[in-house]
Motif scaffolding. Structure first.
Motif, PDB file in Angstrom:
ATOM      1  N   ALA A  62       0.256  -8.535  -6.954  1.00 39.99           N
ATOM      2  CA  ALA A  62       0.671  -8.576  -5.552  1.00 39.99           C
ATOM      3  C   ALA A  62       0.777  -7.189  -4.924  1.00 39.99           C
ATOM      4  CB  ALA A  62       2.005  -9.306  -5.447  1.00 39.99           C
TER       5      ALA A  62
ATOM      6  N   GLN B  28      -2.053 -13.740  -3.313  1.00 42.55           N
ATOM      7  CA  GLN B  28      -1.519 -12.971  -4.441  1.00 42.55           C
ATOM      8  C   GLN B  28      -0.023 -12.793  -4.247  1.00 42.55           C
ATOM      9  OE1 GLN B  28      -3.112 -12.617  -6.968  1.00 42.55           O
ATOM     10  NE2 GLN B  28      -5.133 -11.706  -6.758  1.00 42.55           N
TER      11      GLN B  28
ATOM     12  N   LYS C 103      -4.679   2.596  -3.559  1.00 38.62           N
ATOM     13  CA  LYS C 103      -4.437   2.208  -2.160  1.00 38.62           C
ATOM     14  C   LYS C 103      -5.358   2.922  -1.174  1.00 38.62           C
ATOM     15  CE  LYS C 103      -0.542   3.391  -0.205  1.00 38.62           C
ATOM     16  NZ  LYS C 103       0.920   3.620  -0.001  1.00 38.62           N
ATOM     17  N   TYR C 104      -6.066   3.922  -1.668  1.00 31.13           N
ATOM     18  CA  TYR C 104      -7.017   4.609  -0.797  1.00 31.13           C
ATOM     19  C   TYR C 104      -8.441   4.106  -1.006  1.00 31.13           C
ATOM     20  CZ  TYR C 104      -2.842   7.431  -0.817  1.00 31.13           C
ATOM     21  OH  TYR C 104      -1.542   7.819  -0.735  1.00 31.13           O
TER      22      TYR C 104
ATOM     23  N   PHE D 274      -1.410  -5.121  -3.573  1.00 30.65           N
ATOM     24  CA  PHE D 274      -2.117  -4.987  -2.303  1.00 30.65           C
ATOM     25  C   PHE D 274      -1.457  -5.823  -1.209  1.00 30.65           C
ATOM     26  CE2 PHE D 274      -5.473  -6.984   0.395  1.00 30.65           C
ATOM     27  CZ  PHE D 274      -5.797  -5.873   1.151  1.00 30.65           C
ATOM     28  N   THR D 275      -1.115  -7.066  -1.537  1.00 29.16           N
ATOM     29  CA  THR D 275      -0.571  -7.941  -0.480  1.00 29.16           C
ATOM     30  C   THR D 275       0.806  -7.467  -0.012  1.00 29.16           C
ATOM     31  OG1 THR D 275       0.234  -9.515  -2.160  1.00 29.16           O
ATOM     32  CG2 THR D 275      -1.902  -9.974  -1.150  1.00 29.16           C
ATOM     33  N   TYR D 276       1.630  -6.970  -0.917  1.00 33.40           N
ATOM     34  CA  TYR D 276       2.932  -6.435  -0.486  1.00 33.40           C
ATOM     35  C   TYR D 276       2.737  -5.225   0.425  1.00 33.40           C
ATOM     36  CZ  TYR D 276       6.319  -9.277  -3.049  1.00 33.40           C
ATOM     37  OH  TYR D 276       7.111 -10.314  -3.471  1.00 33.40           O
ATOM     38  N   ASP D 277       1.816  -4.372   0.053  1.00 33.46           N
ATOM     39  CA  ASP D 277       1.573  -3.205   0.918  1.00 33.46           C
ATOM     40  C   ASP D 277       1.090  -3.637   2.297  1.00 33.46           C
ATOM     41  OD1 ASP D 277       2.440  -1.121  -0.592  1.00 33.46           O
ATOM     42  OD2 ASP D 277       0.481  -0.191  -0.870  1.00 33.46           O
ATOM     43  N   GLN D 278       0.235  -4.644   2.320  1.00 31.56           N
ATOM     44  CA  GLN D 278      -0.274  -5.124   3.600  1.00 31.56           C
ATOM     45  C   GLN D 278       0.844  -5.747   4.431  1.00 31.56           C
ATOM     46  OE1 GLN D 278      -3.641  -5.319   5.004  1.00 31.56           O
ATOM     47  NE2 GLN D 278      -3.687  -3.563   3.643  1.00 31.56           N
ATOM     48  N   LYS D 279       1.696  -6.483   3.768  1.00 32.43           N
ATOM     49  CA  LYS D 279       2.745  -7.205   4.493  1.00 32.43           C
ATOM     50  C   LYS D 279       3.863  -6.283   4.967  1.00 32.43           C
ATOM     51  CE  LYS D 279       5.755 -11.217   4.235  1.00 32.43           C
ATOM     52  NZ  LYS D 279       5.012 -11.994   5.218  1.00 32.43           N
ATOM     53  N   PHE D 280       4.340  -5.451   4.035  1.00 34.58           N
ATOM     54  CA  PHE D 280       5.564  -4.706   4.307  1.00 34.58           C
ATOM     55  C   PHE D 280       5.322  -3.217   4.594  1.00 34.58           C
ATOM     56  CE2 PHE D 280       7.186  -8.196   1.453  1.00 34.58           C
ATOM     57  CZ  PHE D 280       7.940  -8.846   2.419  1.00 34.58           C
ATOM     58  N   GLY D 281       4.149  -2.708   4.228  1.00 37.97           N
ATOM     59  CA  GLY D 281       3.888  -1.290   4.429  1.00 37.97           C
ATOM     60  C   GLY D 281       4.625  -0.407   3.446  1.00 37.97           C
ATOM     61  N   ILE D 282       5.350  -1.006   2.553  1.00 36.74           N
ATOM     62  CA  ILE D 282       6.132  -0.292   1.550  1.00 36.74           C
ATOM     63  C   ILE D 282       6.399  -1.280   0.432  1.00 36.74           C
ATOM     64  CG2 ILE D 282       8.268  -0.933   2.741  1.00 36.74           C
ATOM     65  CD1 ILE D 282       9.685   1.453   1.665  1.00 36.74           C
ATOM     66  N   ARG D 283       6.512  -0.778  -0.812  1.00 31.93           N
ATOM     67  CA  ARG D 283       6.924  -1.700  -1.865  1.00 31.93           C
ATOM     68  C   ARG D 283       7.546  -0.927  -3.005  1.00 31.93           C
ATOM     69  NH1 ARG D 283       2.509  -1.662  -6.001  1.00 31.93           N
ATOM     70  NH2 ARG D 283       1.141  -0.288  -4.846  1.00 31.93           N
ATOM     71  N   ASP D 284       8.454  -1.577  -3.686  1.00 30.24           N
ATOM     72  CA  ASP D 284       9.011  -1.040  -4.924  1.00 30.24           C
ATOM     73  C   ASP D 284       7.992  -1.372  -6.005  1.00 30.24           C
ATOM     74  OD1 ASP D 284      10.325  -0.511  -7.262  1.00 30.24           O
ATOM     75  OD2 ASP D 284      12.157  -1.596  -6.736  1.00 30.24           O
ATOM     76  N   TYR D 285       7.258  -0.368  -6.419  1.00 27.25           N
ATOM     77  CA  TYR D 285       6.128  -0.597  -7.333  1.00 27.25           C
ATOM     78  C   TYR D 285       6.554  -0.680  -8.791  1.00 27.25           C
ATOM     79  CZ  TYR D 285       6.943   4.390  -7.476  1.00 27.25           C
ATOM     80  OH  TYR D 285       7.553   5.598  -7.583  1.00 27.25           O
TER      81      TYR D 285
ATOM     82  N   GLY E 188      -1.102 -10.806   4.422  1.00 28.22           N
ATOM     83  CA  GLY E 188       0.308 -10.655   4.776  1.00 28.22           C
ATOM     84  C   GLY E 188       1.083 -11.935   5.035  1.00 28.22           C
TER      85      GLY E 188
ATOM     86  N   ILE F 175       1.386 -14.296  -1.066  1.00 28.03           N
ATOM     87  CA  ILE F 175       1.028 -13.688   0.226  1.00 28.03           C
ATOM     88  C   ILE F 175      -0.493 -13.652   0.352  1.00 28.03           C
ATOM     89  CG2 ILE F 175       1.191 -11.544   1.570  1.00 28.03           C
ATOM     90  CD1 ILE F 175       3.826 -10.991  -0.033  1.00 28.03           C
TER      91      ILE F 175
ATOM     92  N   PHE G 289      14.498   0.827  -1.139  1.00 19.56           N
ATOM     93  CA  PHE G 289      13.768   1.596  -2.151  1.00 19.56           C
ATOM     94  C   PHE G 289      13.457   2.969  -1.578  1.00 19.56           C
ATOM     95  CE2 PHE G 289       9.570   2.553  -4.279  1.00 19.56           C
ATOM     96  CZ  PHE G 289      10.107   2.801  -5.534  1.00 19.56           C
TER      97      PHE G 289
ATOM     98  N   ALA H 208      11.030  -4.503   7.009  1.00 17.10           N
ATOM     99  CA  ALA H 208      10.656  -3.421   6.082  1.00 17.10           C
ATOM    100  C   ALA H 208      10.405  -2.120   6.827  1.00 17.10           C
ATOM    101  CB  ALA H 208       9.397  -3.818   5.316  1.00 17.10           C
TER     102      ALA H 208
ATOM    103  N   PHE I 140     -11.228  -3.442  -0.523  1.00 14.04           N
ATOM    104  CA  PHE I 140     -10.028  -4.270  -0.704  1.00 14.04           C
ATOM    105  C   PHE I 140     -10.312  -5.771  -0.732  1.00 14.04           C
ATOM    106  CE2 PHE I 140      -8.693  -0.303   1.345  1.00 14.04           C
ATOM    107  CZ  PHE I 140      -7.850   0.201   0.363  1.00 14.04           C
TER     108      PHE I 140
ATOM    109  N   LYS J 265       7.970  -6.250   9.291  1.00 22.32           N
ATOM    110  CA  LYS J 265       8.123  -4.792   9.189  1.00 22.32           C
ATOM    111  C   LYS J 265       8.347  -4.228  10.599  1.00 22.32           C
ATOM    112  CE  LYS J 265       3.123  -4.168   8.731  1.00 22.32           C
ATOM    113  NZ  LYS J 265       2.049  -3.773   7.826  1.00 22.32           N
TER     114      LYS J 265
END
Lengths: 353, 353, 353, 353
Positions: free
Chosen positions: D106, C278, D308-309, D108-119, C217, C281, B71, B31, C267, C352
């Motif tokens: 998911a 979730q 996310k903040y 939060f977990t996608y952001d944590q895992k990938f640092g990016i996500r198609d929201y 993650g 993950i 994306f 990613a 968080f 990533k």
């Protein structure tokens, strides 16, 4: 998975040159097959060191112990675990190379990759790993007993077996210590290896493998082409530098008119430049391929090299090394070929209803 | 799995010559990478038919559509799905070969294996499958942007590019239609192909690929050796007949004294007959290998053959076929090499703590 | 591949109850880790038979021998091969069941599937296979030493540990022979098992596993969801009948308003019905799950059954069997959880750039 | 590989909720099978949104397009590629959640895992992925047409279908919109869901799946047990929280004397607490299992959450969401079960000679 051979019938292995044992697990071996354990040991004996004057004089009995998957002489369908104990580890022999980077060996690359390595006898990079492959391949042969798989030494250095394979009698391959079925060529090869050995030098060569009686249909259209599976297996042999099948590199110099294999009315072909494979799938004709092996990197003479700190050192192989790997590689090539074919043979049974 | 390329970074594909589309799925692409879609299309354009007088005149725009995993211009880490629609299917062209078994094609073997085949344009056995590989390989290049991967046509028939690769300027590979960076040789190759084409014949050749700037450590000790992964990928290309790396088949004629690559104090080697790989693992030197391609089997002239019932027939290629696949195979070789290297690059990150 | 656990970090195994040995191969264990062999043996000792009055009185030392992949106390990155020799095979004990189909055992299904089976001690279907998993899981724990993985017996028959896991002190799990950290409940469980044992009967139960300190993650979006990987591993344990995580089957009775875990500004979440996962993950909260185990099928009392010819027979377990597998299953659950998490932990490092 | 379902018959997928399309590739589908495309579309229609008052009102035609592997109505044995285009993407709907972390989603977990996500619409974490599984599972059913696979909603919140499955008429499952074959229970379930929906709330439940006519022998001894493969598949469904088969969690409260399934002389068993599986292998009796689903996390009412903040925000689902996923999950459960069984059915053909 990059520690396994095969797609359905699989082999996973472990072992280092100076650890307690090599071994492996064969998964998906079909149940109910009477396993010929003697045949497996015979193949191991063909590979083992100390057989003749032109291979390493190291002694290993290379006796395989089966630990599971065989019951009362028959396969049970469950994973077949096996080990081959290492007997002849003289770890002291190797203390002098703990820090050395031998030329054209894997010392440097293992250190770069892993930051640590078992330096004794080459550790994981030792060709002794192939003992596992012979066990697995010899088992695999028993799944496809009608396939006739014959490898032989087709060149040593500049000495080539010039006859087409059709003119060779494979029953003679084991009649000489270099494993070339053409006696006259074999003698020249043996002389060459002895001469090279005397110099503390080593020499490369090629092995040709011919497989008869393979039915049409083995191999998968994309990423599982029969030639690709064979190439992958062969190029994993430690000293292998090249693979070609059918017309091979010669085919690259030909025109389509010369190269096309025209059909006979019985679906055989008049020629077989295709090497028994069309579109990645066997066509029932002989499968044949050739593998190039580089000369062994360990020389029994001093070579300048460096240690892990970049200091100049002198390395020199001691005692028991192969001047030429080819004779012992013959059963390895056959075993890997058998494993690849048995795997694709099983898979092919599921490919139509 | 025999429909996938790669171990961690994987490509799975589908598609037939005259179906609606080709496509594939790349899994485990990391990613957060800005994906250069234009670079991918450029690689596709290098592979596509209709580029020049010496390749097939068939027209396909070969436009890739990405359906997931990217994306707002960046990879999301989720599977990248893509398709390339087929535009130029003239299925009627192929009605005459529905029952025919063309020489050195996969018609017979597919029928034997599956009992059914899409005969239009070779169906699944068509080399058009490689369009998928270029997409995936071009994506993979972006994971390892510092690796310099350059393939070129090193021979066509008996015309060889005699210069060592070190004397070639790879920036010139795209300057001519045959993709040989040595202009004089390129001209002779082009002449040869034009002549062969005029006869309705085809011709084979070789592609050499050189990869610079690969760090030490890529490749896995057993069954995942770097050369084996490269060989497997290359031998899946439709017309490939052979693979060699480093000294290759020439190395098989050498002695250890000649062949060993001695170290410099900075861990580079004075020679590189090893082709940048020791023990299956990259050593930081240039990786180079050569792939042999047979001549295209479809001739624009009559050949005697048989149909599926064993009747004698005449087959003759019509219209739009490659007299020589080499120029269009250059981006395919580069793409597969990139995919293999990116896969092993990712895996290597996990191999020590 | 259906004889392997894990996606990148993988375990392949072999062994039968009355063969010479169990064993396995762990691939892709990272290099450079100081391996704590004593910790592995301690986990094996927790699983081994003969520990207490409420488990089988069979004696096995269950000593693991590592055969490769560890050098001078550190992992080398190469495959770790290991074996555990079987010591206490009394094959004669089993002659009486060679033809018998014991109720709720795998005798019949193995015969149907393979047409042959090693009937001694259950052969391949014996839960002794889990000895391999403890070795591999205990190794895996050392990849993720900060993860706190604690399993415990949460019910035996109708005796439940009613306290929420947050009120339990996991350091007390090993203080009693049933491995329930709540002493009062443990005593009742032990009484129950002793009573059941006296009747020659057996009893089921559940194990709860709680994992703290897992970073966010871990887990893959599709077909590699963390809960699915855990479920697959757990449902491979011989007597497992069910798996639930987080709110589990209770969650199926709830409304979204009750079930949603609201966020804190840091968080973390206010509740954790999600069980730390979730979208497949990990989210950094505690992961917890529960596994249901059926009662052992071997009873020390006569049961009517049939033999392979359909004849009515009486079967009766002799001597050394577990009245309740739960206490010995605690380290198995922990080991499998560790293996799954270490695998996903390694994979996640590549997801990533 | 963690983006694939199946061991031999495999499915690889791609797609995001608001991308252009979902799709997948089915590998190793046997050649020569007449594919019933209408049956596949019927299964898709059972899963699609907008079917009734108790599911989401979103409209998608969910039309599958096959792109390869099927020729003149029959499977060709080559990879089957397919896509389902997304029609109803209203990306603007989702702009308000680009930065939001919705509770029990998911994000939060996608952001944590990938640092990016198609929201948009949950992106990759959307349950719309299951559209791929229905296509593949519906194809797989055609490999094993004699297997009778029937799933149904067995509970919604606290409303349980109390009848044993043997007393239900599965032909009535499709007669009501909640897909419970017991009409009286179905009415209560429907009422419950309507009530919950009115509140902007959601509710969980369970699905039971019963599979008849499965021959003995499916499933592999270790790491490929039938129940483990089913569990893995089911626990990958987005809202699944638990899996049990046969006696399941109830079995954990029983004694061996109660739980053992005694044989009849014809090798059937008098009871079937084993759920049709012994030692990981089917025994010919009915296979049945139950899957727990949590309530949908998206509520049509305000919930406090964070962005996310870490800022507090209010999230509120808009418009078109399922108050209860159970009715639409019925074909998903059946499809996954079919895929798992067809895969193990094919593999089993190779397990004895």
């Amino acid at each position: 998975m990059h520690n396994a051979l095969g797609n359905f019938l699989t082999l996973t292995t472990f072992g280092e040159s100076h650890g307690p044992a090599y071994g492996g697990i064969v998964t998906n071996f079909p149940a109910g097959l009477v396993v010929d354990l003697d045949a497996i040991q015979r193949d191991l004996d063909r590979r083992k060191p100390g057989q003749s004057a032109i291979v390493t004089q190291r002694k290993e009995s290379d006796t395989v112990k089966f630990l599971s998957g065989i019951f009362e002489g028959k396969s049970t369908g469950t994973p077949i675990g096996f080990i081959i104990e290492n007997e002849n580890q003289k770890s002291k022999d190797y203390a002098h190379i703990a820090q050395a980077y031998r030329p054209s060996h894997a010392d440097f690359t293992y250190d770069q990759k892993f930051g640590i390595r078992d330096y004794r006898g080459g550790g994981k990079s030792s060709a002794r790993e192939t003992v596992n492959w012979v066990v697995a391949g010899s088992l695999a042969k028993q799944i496809v007993p009608t396939f006739e798989i014959n490898a032989f030494v087709s060149s040593v250095g500049d000495i080539f077996c010039e006859k087409p394979y059709q003119d060779l009698d494979f029953s003679k391959t084991e009649d000489n210590i270099v494993r070339c079925p053409d006696e006259a060529t074999a003698e020249r090869m043996i002389e060459k290896i002895k001469e090279i050995k005397k110099e503390g030098n080593t020499i490369g060569g090629t092995i040709t493998c011919v497989i008869k009686n393979v039915p049409a249909g083995l191999g998968e259209p994309v990423f599982g082409k029969l030639q690709a599976e064979l190439a992958k297996a062969m190029m994993n042999i430690n000293a292998a530098k090249g693979f070609e099948y059918g017309s091979g590199f010669c085919g690259a110099r030909m025109t389509g008119k010369e190269h096309n294999d025209l059909f006979n009315p019985d679906f055989t072909t008049k020629t077989n430049l295709s090497g028994g494979i069309q579109g990645g799938i066997s066509n029932g004709m002989d499968i044949y391929f050739r593998v190039a092996f580089k000369p062994v990197a360990t020389l029994l003479r001093p070579q300048e090299s460096i240690d892990k700190y970049g200091n100049t050192i002198i390395v020199e192989g001691k005692g028991r090394h192969d001047p030429c790997v080819l004779p012992r590689a013959v059963p390895i090539v056959e075993s890997l070929a058998a494993f690849v074919l048995a795997d694709l043979f099983l898979i092919n049974k599921l490919r139509k209803i």
